[in-house]
Write a protein that holds these residues in place. Structure first.
Motif, PDB file in Angstrom:
ATOM      1  N   SER A 146       0.827  -1.207   0.000  1.00 20.50           N
ATOM      2  CA  SER A 146       0.000   0.000   0.000  1.00 20.50           C
ATOM      3  C   SER A 146       0.861   1.257   0.000  1.00 20.50           C
ATOM      4  O   SER A 146       0.448   2.298  -0.512  1.00 20.50           O
ATOM      5  CB  SER A 146      -0.957  -0.002   1.188  1.00 20.50           C
TER       6      SER A 146
ATOM      7  N   SER B 205       1.632   3.097  -3.257  1.00 19.82           N
ATOM      8  CA  SER B 205       0.677   4.027  -3.858  1.00 19.82           C
ATOM      9  C   SER B 205       1.170   5.464  -3.752  1.00 19.82           C
ATOM     10  O   SER B 205       0.824   6.305  -4.574  1.00 19.82           O
ATOM     11  CB  SER B 205      -0.684   3.893  -3.170  1.00 19.82           C
TER      12      SER B 205
ATOM     13  N   TRP C 132       0.037   1.952  -9.325  1.00 21.70           N
ATOM     14  CA  TRP C 132      -1.391   1.675  -9.341  1.00 21.70           C
ATOM     15  C   TRP C 132      -1.647   0.324  -8.701  1.00 21.70           C
ATOM     16  O   TRP C 132      -1.361  -0.715  -9.278  1.00 21.70           O
ATOM     17  CB  TRP C 132      -1.922   1.691 -10.774  1.00 21.70           C
TER      18      TRP C 132
ATOM     19  N   TYR D 130      -4.020   2.873  -4.156  1.00 20.81           N
ATOM     20  CA  TYR D 130      -4.075   3.971  -5.122  1.00 20.81           C
ATOM     21  C   TYR D 130      -5.458   4.039  -5.750  1.00 20.81           C
ATOM     22  O   TYR D 130      -6.062   5.111  -5.858  1.00 20.81           O
ATOM     23  CB  TYR D 130      -3.010   3.740  -6.196  1.00 20.81           C
TER      24      TYR D 130
END
Lengths: 265, 215, 223
Positions: free
Chosen positions: B158, B161, B166, B170
């Motif tokens: 995570s 992001s 992506w 995100y």
């Protein structure tokens, strides 16, 4: 067969072995006794080059352990594989068995012959099963060490060491970690081995066994060989005070225990 | 609410797949690196061992976000042009390999000394004893904590992001900014991460039980 | 092969003061997070140990949900999501909340494990002496459990300090945030972030030393 000259070994500040000198003749059985911490285990490990001596020389079968003499007569350190080869001529059995838990009993015995001596699998298996039969465990060949009792594991350990065809066998308090009922079976194997003529160096507390099997006994205390001689002389010794105190602890304890047991019956 | 979900779930699921790709790739790569470094950190030459320890100390000690930035900006400097996804993949592999190296190292060192003694007494060289006796036993001991690491990788994706990769977080941010429903969207994302992480946890338990009796 | 392979030392020395405000914020943020996470972790850990479902279940739910979700998602939920419920916190407070519940859940697991590792023998012994369960916990088990937990807790504290860097995304002016700012302005991206990495390592080192100090002081308590 074994010749130890001026062996000294320290671990950091602790001087464990001091000026050890002794000899073992072929087919001789030597039992080493002494209080804990006196350096008996370290001595055995040095014989096997599991520990490297600080000073002194150890000759196995005439060959200097750990070093070889070049043409100039100078000492050169042996390569790791050469040391490993020398080690395979000597077998050692440990107090805590040290079987390989991830391999079957049969594989435990055959692993070293197959990988170190490069003996083909079928031949190694045959030799292994023979050895296991002699210690009475051939029907446990496919089981894992975890399923065996302590005495059984130790007998496998002896077979494993024998599988390499050693000329000398070292035993480091091999019955000390066993329940009393189980020591008998291991000592029986050792007795038979002795009768077959193996050269043995045994560190043990089993005085009866020592009396039976030993040709010579050494009493080691605080890193020195204090007394040396025939088993009867050693065990009935009155002169050396430390030896007497040491033996009293054993003999008295055992006699006391036996007398207590017989009383309760 | 239902409409919100039906509109956006497909998009988020696609992003989840990106997350899974990123995670599994990094885990495999990290594991390979760590096996190599882990063994070397015990059996290697002194310089090698020191270098590996320094590497582990650095990578474990810096925040993941900083690590992402360092790798992200370092790669062009080395003359290589890659996508953000690959940069993230490299970062995560390096990141997880540092933890995994320590795990493997710990597992090797946890083998009782008697095993090495017995092996050497039978005439095994250091290399052969490692090969046949020590390392096979290491696998059993290393697997439970390694599986723990897998879950950590999934959660750390995570952070990628933030540098613009992506993946699920995100995508969740994108959607919540469009729909103005952050609670629901991030809530769903949280649930997805939870499911992924929990599945790994269950995998860990089952494998641990399978290997438990052997040791 | 390598284009700008130089490390602009002078630049780094010039910008170092800019990092100091960021560093101060990181320390304050982490300290607040730790001060909330520790009691929270202890409270939840005790709940998890309890034989009453009333305490055990919520604790378990809290731990499982917090441990299996990324902190960044929690940051977004708290910062962007809560205002829709009418609750609005400053970025700093959001940071403290997220850091403490995230790390707190891991600390809860540590406390649970250390309490259980102590209790087995000690609970029997203290019952035999006539202690009630709660008293046994307070005077006998907890002190030992806490002493035992310190190394693992220390690890979590280091994780919390690292985790604080994520808060840069919601513009908390901590170390990583200032690094991003400096990097954008000077273009010396690689240098800046490498140095920041070392500054974090330094902070972690200090934290580890402090924790070791506590560990040594409480070593008497462990058996």
């Amino acid at each position: 067969m074994i010749k130890v000259i001026n062996l000294n070994k320290s671990f950091g500040n602790l001087h464990i072995l001091k000026d050890i000198n002794f000899e073992v003749k072929p087919q001789e059985k030597v039992v080493i006794i002494g209080p804990s911490g006196s350096g008996k285990s370290t001595l055995l490990k040095c014989l096997h080059f599991l520990e490297e001596p600080d000073t002194g020389e150890i000759y196995i079968d005439g060959k200097l352990l750990g070093h070889k003499l070049t043409q100039n007569g100078r000492k050169k350190k042996m390569s790791k594989s050469e040391i490993a080869e020398m080690r395979s001529k000597i077998g050692m059995v440990f107090q805590s068995f040290n079987l390989f838990p991830h391999k079957t009993v049969l594989d435990n015995v055959t692993l070293a012959p197959r990988k170190v001596l490069r003996i083909p699998k079928e031949e190694a298996n045959k030799v292994a099963l023979d050895l296991l039969k002699k210690v009475g465990l051939e029907n446990r060949a496919k089981q894992f060490p975890g399923m065996l009792s302590g005495g059984e594991q130790q007998r496998v350990a002896i077979s494993r060491a024998l599988a390499m065809g050693p000329k000398i066998m070292l035993f480091d308090e091999v019955t000390s970690a066993l329940d009393p009922e189980l020591t008998g079976e291991v000592l029986a194997v050792m007795r038979r081995l002795a009768q077959e003529g193996m050269t043995m160096v045994i560190v043990s507390h089993e005085m009866d066994f020592a009396l039976e099997v030993a040709d010579r006994m050494l009493f080691v205390d605080e890193g020195r060989i204090v007394v040396e001689g025939k088993p009867e002389e050693i065990l009935r010794q009155k002169k050396n005070e430390r030896l007497r105190n040491f033996l009293d602890r054993f003999v008295t304890g055992k006699e006391k225990f036996l007398s207590l047991v017989s009383k309760s019956k | 609410m239902l409409e919100l979900l039906t509109n956006n779930l497909p998009y988020m699921l696609k992003a989840t797949i990106a997350t899974i790709y990123l995670s599994s790739g990094s885990i495999c790569c990290g594991l390979l690196i760590a096996t190599f470094f882990g063994v070397l950190s015990v059996y290697g030459a002194r310089t090698v061992r020191v270098l590996i320890r320094a590497y582990v100390y650095y990578v474990r000690g810096v925040p993941e976000l900083v690590l992402f930035f360092v790798v992200f900006y370092l790669i062009p400097l080395l003359g290589i042009q890659t996508s953000k996804f690959v940069a993230a993949f490299i970062t995560l592999s390096v990141w997880t390999s540092s933890f995994m190296t320590e795990i493997i190292r710990g597992a090797i060192l946890s083998i009782p000394k008697g095993q090495t003694e017995a092996a050497r007494s039978l005439g095994f060289t250091s290399r052969k004893s490692a090969q046949h006796i020590i390392l096979p036993q290491t696998v059993t001991r290393a697997i439970p904590p390694l599986i723990n690491e897998f879950a950590k990788v999934i959660k750390t994706t995570s952070v990628a992001s933030i540098i613009g990769v992506w993946e699920l977080t995100y995508a969740a941010k994108e959607i919540s900014e469009i729909t103005y429903r952050p609670l629901e969207i991030y809530g769903v994302a949280a649930v997805v991460y939870f499911i992924l992480s929990y599945l790994v946890f269950i995998l860990g338990e089952k494998t641990a039980r399978r290997f438990a009796y052997k040791a | 092969m390598v284009s700008e392979y130089y490390f602009d030392y002078r630049l780094i020395i010039r910008v170092l003061p800019l990092f100091i405000t960021g560093l101060k914020m990181t320390v304050i943020l982490s300290a607040c997070g730790i001060l909330v996470a520790l009691p929270l972790g202890l409270f939840v850990g005790l709940g998890r140990v309890s034989k009453y479902r009333f305490f055990n279940l919520p604790a378990s739910i809290f731990m499982q949900s917090m441990r299996n979700t990324p902190s960044l998602i929690k940051v977004y939920l708290v910062y962007f999501g809560l205002p829709y419920l009418g609750i609005s916190f400053s970025a700093f407070i959001c940071g403290v909340i997220v850091l403490s519940i995230h790390t707190g859940s891991f600390m809860a697991e540590i406390f649970r494990a250390s309490i259980e590792s102590v209790s087995i023998r000690q609970m029997e012994a203290s019952r035999a002496l006539g202690f009630g369960d709660w008293h046994a916990m307070r005077f006998i088990i907890l002190p030992q459990a806490i002493a035992r937990a310190i190394p693992a807790l220390g690890n979590e504290i280091v994780q919390l300090i690292k985790n604080s860097s994520i808060l840069a995304v919601i513009s908390v002016e901590e170390l990583t945030y200032s690094a991003i700012g400096v990097a954008e302005q000077t273009g010396a991206t690689y240098e800046v972030f490498t140095v920041i990495g070392f500054i974090y390592l330094f902070v972690n080192l200090i934290a580890s030393l402090i924790i070791e100090f506590f560990e040594r002081k409480l070593r008497v308590v462990t058996v």
